[in-house]
Design an enzyme around this catalytic site. Structure first.
Site, mmCIF file in Angstrom:
data_model
loop_
_atom_site.group_PDB
_atom_site.id
_atom_site.type_symbol
_atom_site.label_atom_id
_atom_site.label_comp_id
_atom_site.label_asym_id
_atom_site.label_seq_id
_atom_site.Cartn_x
_atom_site.Cartn_y
_atom_site.Cartn_z
ATOM 1 C CB VAL A 153 -0.987 0.026 1.206
ATOM 2 C CG1 VAL A 153 -1.844 -1.237 1.218
ATOM 3 C CG2 VAL A 153 -0.276 0.203 2.532
ATOM 4 C CG HIS A 206 12.709 -3.003 -1.419
ATOM 5 N ND1 HIS A 206 13.882 -2.310 -1.567
ATOM 6 C CD2 HIS A 206 11.779 -2.297 -2.106
ATOM 7 C CE1 HIS A 206 13.674 -1.240 -2.312
ATOM 8 N NE2 HIS A 206 12.408 -1.209 -2.647
HETATM 9 N N1 LIG Z 1 6.928 2.386 -7.126
HETATM 10 C C1 LIG Z 1 8.051 1.697 -6.982
HETATM 11 O O1 LIG Z 1 8.894 1.645 -7.882
HETATM 12 C C2 LIG Z 1 8.319 0.952 -5.712
HETATM 13 C C3 LIG Z 1 9.414 0.064 -5.664
HETATM 14 C C4 LIG Z 1 9.604 -0.710 -4.504
HETATM 15 C C5 LIG Z 1 8.762 -0.539 -3.419
HETATM 16 N N2 LIG Z 1 7.717 0.359 -3.477
HETATM 17 C C6 LIG Z 1 6.843 0.470 -2.306
HETATM 18 O O2 LIG Z 1 5.658 -0.270 -2.602
HETATM 19 C C7 LIG Z 1 4.543 0.331 -1.916
HETATM 20 C C8 LIG Z 1 3.472 0.692 -2.926
HETATM 21 O O3 LIG Z 1 4.006 1.606 -3.850
HETATM 22 P P1 LIG Z 1 3.332 1.851 -5.275
HETATM 23 O O4 LIG Z 1 4.325 2.583 -6.085
HETATM 24 O O5 LIG Z 1 2.754 0.581 -5.781
HETATM 25 O O6 LIG Z 1 2.148 2.856 -4.855
HETATM 26 P P2 LIG Z 1 0.767 3.173 -5.618
HETATM 27 O O7 LIG Z 1 0.362 4.521 -5.171
HETATM 28 O O8 LIG Z 1 0.907 2.901 -7.090
HETATM 29 O O9 LIG Z 1 -0.252 2.071 -5.026
HETATM 30 C C9 LIG Z 1 -0.655 2.024 -3.694
HETATM 31 C C10 LIG Z 1 -2.014 1.337 -3.639
HETATM 32 O O10 LIG Z 1 -2.360 1.136 -2.261
HETATM 33 C C11 LIG Z 1 -3.756 1.294 -2.159
HETATM 34 N N3 LIG Z 1 -4.105 1.528 -0.754
HETATM 35 C C12 LIG Z 1 -3.964 2.660 -0.015
HETATM 36 N N4 LIG Z 1 -4.400 2.451 1.245
HETATM 37 C C13 LIG Z 1 -4.813 1.160 1.307
HETATM 38 C C14 LIG Z 1 -5.362 0.357 2.332
HETATM 39 N N5 LIG Z 1 -5.562 0.831 3.557
HETATM 40 N N6 LIG Z 1 -5.697 -0.929 2.042
HETATM 41 C C15 LIG Z 1 -5.499 -1.418 0.780
HETATM 42 N N7 LIG Z 1 -4.988 -0.698 -0.239
HETATM 43 C C16 LIG Z 1 -4.644 0.572 0.029
HETATM 44 C C17 LIG Z 1 -4.073 2.461 -3.070
HETATM 45 O O11 LIG Z 1 -5.443 2.491 -3.415
HETATM 46 C C18 LIG Z 1 -3.143 2.171 -4.256
HETATM 47 O O12 LIG Z 1 -3.809 1.409 -5.257
HETATM 48 C C19 LIG Z 1 5.112 1.528 -1.168
HETATM 49 O O13 LIG Z 1 5.428 1.145 0.141
HETATM 50 C C20 LIG Z 1 6.382 1.856 -1.949
HETATM 51 O O14 LIG Z 1 7.314 2.518 -1.167
HETATM 52 C C21 LIG Z 1 7.481 1.103 -4.595
#
Ligand SMILES: NC(=O)c1ccc[n+]([C@@H]2O[C@H](COP(=O)([O-])OP(=O)(O)OC[C@H]3O[C@@H](n4cnc5c(N)ncnc54)[C@H](O)[C@@H]3O)[C@@H](O)[C@H]2O)c1
Length: 295
Positions: free
Chosen positions: A90, A140
């Site tokens: 999330v 991660h």
């Molecule tokens: N974007 C990247 O390249 C990347 C790489 C590695 C790790 N991450 C990590 O992965 C995680 C997600 O990042 P992302 O880029 O996919 O973000 P994103 O904004 O694309 O997606 C996050 C999703 O979480 C959902 N969400 C929010 N609150 C929620 C809840 N209470 N219950 C269920 N769903 C909920 C949102 O609706 C959204 O669809 C973060 O912790 C980020 O740091 C991201």
């Protein structure tokens, strides 16, 4: 150790959908949940499109229908109660993650690992919301999940050895190499990539060169596979900013977010996922040539 057949993925944004794709392709029954039903729908569409592309390119052994048939959508976290391993992806916000872990703790059996895909936050702090912090481990992944080989497995203060080993095993079953990291802000990878992305924005702000030229320099001169602006557009500048703010708070001044990067996030130029970041993208997600913003 519990045999893992069903994997739950919480949050189906950029990363959640990539992880769910990888789990389904690797043969796991994959349960997906997002707080926004439209995000869940979009994830299913994107995964179906990716399955089709990968099959056409010859990268997929199974039939598309079989892979998609392993995907399930949940309307509440409670529906993940039969999962053997859960991965949270999330929004990078501690309060949001806490509410998810508090609820998951009451839903999942005690020998189910609750993994978090946080890019940089403290596993120990995320786990503090759970009644059983020993089963919370950092897992991660990297973007795009289906192409990147690594998963960092991060051990928090309370993470139990069995939970860390289970996470490494699931990482390998998903076709990834794993490394083990003892928790420090930004782990082994995000600390470096956040700094490079931030520095590139300072260079853009100072007028050192254009975004395209800086990307070209880093790719051809330093042999990085992607330029820092290309990578930031892919990761999402909002996610990048969350990470930088956290690293600034925990590791000090050298991680102060560049004001221009902050402005981009305020303007909604979040990257490829919204069609524009430093570059602009068409509806298929392809970069529009010559679209780099001047500053
Ligand atoms: N974007 C990247 O390249 C990347 C790489 C590695 C790790 N991450 C990590 O992965 C995680 C997600 O990042 P992302 O880029 O996919 O973000 P994103 O904004 O694309 O997606 C996050 C999703 O979480 C959902 N969400 C929010 N609150 C929620 C809840 N209470 N219950 C269920 N769903 C909920 C949102 O609706 C959204 O669809 C973060 O912790 C980020 O740091 C991201």
């Amino acid at each position: 150790m519990r045999e893992v057949k069903r994997i739950g993925v919480v949050g189906t944004g950029v990363m959640g959908q990539g992880i769910a794709y990888q789990a389904a392709v690797s043969g796991f029954e994959t349960w997906m949940y997002d707080a926004r039903p439209e995000a869940l729908e979009k994830a299913l569409e994107q995964i179906a499109a990716l399955v089709k592309r990968q099959k056409e390119k010859g990268f997929l052994r199974d039939e598309p229908g079989d892979v998609l048939g392993r995907l399930r959508t949940a309307r509440s976290l409670g529906e993940l109660s039969e999962c053997d391993f859960v991965i949270e992806a999330v929004t990078e916000d501690l309060a949001v993650k806490h509410s998810v872990f508090r609820e998951l703790d009451g839903v999942c059996a005690p020998d189910v690992v609750l993994a978090t895909n946080t890019s940089a936050k403290s596993i120990t702090e995320i786990a503090a919301a759970a009644a059983m912090p020993e089963r919370v481990v950092g897992m991660h992944f990297f973007n795009p999940v289906h192409r990147m080989e690594l998963v960092e497995v991060v051990r928090g203060l309370e993470s139990a050895e069995w939970a860390v080993e289970q996470t490494e095993g699931v990482g390998r079953s998903l076709g990834k190499e794993t490394i083990r990291v003892n928790e420090r802000p930004g782990f082994a990878t995000s600390r470096i990539s956040a700094m490079i992305g931030n520095e590139a924005f300072y260079m853009l702000m100072e007028g050192v060169s254009s975004a395209e030229e800086i990307d070209k320099a880093i790719k051809l001169g330093l042999h990085f596979p992607m330029g820092p602006f290309e990578l930031g557009d892919l990761v999402g500048w909002d996610t990048r900013l969350h990470v930088l703010e956290y690293l600034h708070q925990t590791l000090g001044e050298k991680f102060r977010p560049c004001p221009l990067l902050v402005q981009y996030v305020r303007a909604g130029r979040l990257g490829k996922k919204v069609g524009r970041g430093v570059y602009e993208y068409d509806e298929e997600g392809r970069r529009i040539p010559g679209s780099a913003s001047g500053r």
